[in-house]
Design an enzyme around this catalytic site. Sequence first.
Site, PDB file in Angstrom:
ATOM      1  N   HIS A  99       0.798  -1.020   0.132  1.00 45.20           N
ATOM      2  CA  HIS A  99       0.097  -0.122  -0.033  1.00 45.20           C
ATOM      3  C   HIS A  99       0.988   1.183   0.115  1.00 45.20           C
ATOM      4  O   HIS A  99       1.691   1.211   0.852  1.00 45.20           O
ATOM      5  CB  HIS A  99      -0.890   0.131   1.129  1.00 45.20           C
TER       6      HIS A  99
ATOM      7  N   HIS B 150       0.693   5.814  -0.826  1.00 41.57           N
ATOM      8  CA  HIS B 150      -0.063   7.002  -1.344  1.00 41.57           C
ATOM      9  C   HIS B 150       0.885   7.698  -2.378  1.00 41.57           C
ATOM     10  O   HIS B 150       1.082   8.998  -2.474  1.00 41.57           O
ATOM     11  CB  HIS B 150      -0.240   7.911  -0.271  1.00 41.57           C
TER      12      HIS B 150
ATOM     13  N   ASP C 180       2.298  -4.493 -20.682  1.00 47.56           N
ATOM     14  CA  ASP C 180       3.387  -5.484 -20.055  1.00 47.56           C
ATOM     15  C   ASP C 180       2.833  -5.942 -18.548  1.00 47.56           C
ATOM     16  O   ASP C 180       2.653  -7.106 -18.323  1.00 47.56           O
ATOM     17  CB  ASP C 180       4.586  -4.871 -19.953  1.00 47.56           C
TER      18      ASP C 180
ATOM     19  N   TYR D 150       9.900 -12.246 -21.270  1.00 47.73           N
ATOM     20  CA  TYR D 150      10.583 -11.234 -20.900  1.00 47.73           C
ATOM     21  C   TYR D 150      11.723 -11.708 -19.798  1.00 47.73           C
ATOM     22  O   TYR D 150      11.325 -12.556 -18.812  1.00 47.73           O
ATOM     23  CB  TYR D 150       9.807  -9.904 -20.269  1.00 47.73           C
TER      24      TYR D 150
ATOM     25  N   HIS E 280      -8.018   7.719  -1.841  1.00 53.15           N
ATOM     26  CA  HIS E 280      -6.986   7.172  -0.767  1.00 53.15           C
ATOM     27  C   HIS E 280      -5.591   6.738  -1.377  1.00 53.15           C
ATOM     28  O   HIS E 280      -4.806   7.650  -1.351  1.00 53.15           O
ATOM     29  CB  HIS E 280      -7.662   5.858  -0.100  1.00 53.15           C
TER      30      HIS E 280
HETATM   31  O1  LIG Z   1      -3.264   5.316   4.884  1.00 50.13           O
HETATM   32  C1  LIG Z   1      -2.891   5.086   6.044  1.00 50.13           C
HETATM   33  C2  LIG Z   1      -3.532   5.859   7.091  1.00 50.13           C
HETATM   34  O2  LIG Z   1      -4.620   6.473   6.538  1.00 50.13           O
HETATM   35  C3  LIG Z   1      -1.850   4.260   6.302  1.00 50.13           C
HETATM   36  O3  LIG Z   1      -1.710   3.468   4.929  1.00 50.13           O
HETATM   37  C4  LIG Z   1      -0.777   4.846   6.918  1.00 50.13           C
HETATM   38  O4  LIG Z   1      -0.318   5.669   5.930  1.00 50.13           O
HETATM   39  C5  LIG Z   1       0.532   3.819   6.886  1.00 50.13           C
HETATM   40  O5  LIG Z   1       0.023   3.312   7.999  1.00 50.13           O
HETATM   41  P1  LIG Z   1       1.037   2.293   8.814  1.00 50.13           P
HETATM   42  O6  LIG Z   1       1.655   1.015   7.928  1.00 50.13           O
HETATM   43  O7  LIG Z   1       2.300   2.882   9.163  1.00 50.13           O
HETATM   44  O8  LIG Z   1       0.248   1.817  10.012  1.00 50.13           O
END
Ligand SMILES: O=C(CO)[C@@H](O)[C@H](O)COP(=O)(O)O
Length: 230
Positions: free
Chosen positions: A104, A106, A129, A223, A169
């Site tokens: 995950h 941002h 790809d 590849y 998000h």
């Molecule tokens: O998106 C969020 C909070 O809204 C989380 O993804 C944090 O940004 C990362 O959190 P930790 O992995 O450090 O708890």
Amino acid sequence: MGTLPASAEEAVARLRREVGDIHQELVRYRLVVWTAGNVSARVPGHDLLVIKPSGVPYEELSPRDMIVCDLDGTVVDGELSPSSDTAAHAYVYRHMPHVGGVVHTHSTYASAWAARGEAVPCVLTAMADEFGAEIPVGPFALIGDDSIGRGIVETLSGHRSPAVLMRSHGVFTIGKDARAAVKAAVMCEDVARTVHIARQLGEPRPLAQADVDRLHDRYQNVYGQPGAAR
Ligand SMILES: O=C(CO)[C@@H](O)[C@H](O)COP(=O)(O)O
């Protein structure tokens, strides 16, 4: 807190090192600021995952800091609190048995597409790809329960893309292991940036589906070096 099965100890020790170390790739590729991103890995053969601790600076992460959780997100082994996204990672592992790694971030350009709730169209061979399609948008979901995980699974099930833009998000990616999921996050930000720039100057031209299919098949199956990770 549960107990770590002896049969899992060797794999957990390896994954603690690998998951701890691979967070540096998020920094290296500028996918995160502060601590706003996380990586996890499934423990093969066990209903367990290894994930980073919440809010710990990446430069301070060590293997012993990594948290082992069951696939309900309950801590099995570890001194620190697990990532605040543990429930989402765990939900993915419960409902997508082929997934071995979840990431995950941002990251800026991909999150800008998420802010608009707009899928990144498949207009580059590099997208064909790695993603084999557009990078889809998942629903807005608040952190804290299974909502984000459910949105990831509902969006990516049956979809070629290993990345989803959760609306308003950020990015979640999946892979056969943590490295593959990190690569998907790196490539997601790269193509989100390129397509964003292209759109400032005009409307990008779509790729024919047959070409997308051929490119994706080649990249996924030919590849690189035989037997090596892509
Ligand atoms: O998106 C969020 C909070 O809204 C989380 O993804 C944090 O940004 C990362 O959190 P930790 O992995 O450090 O708890």
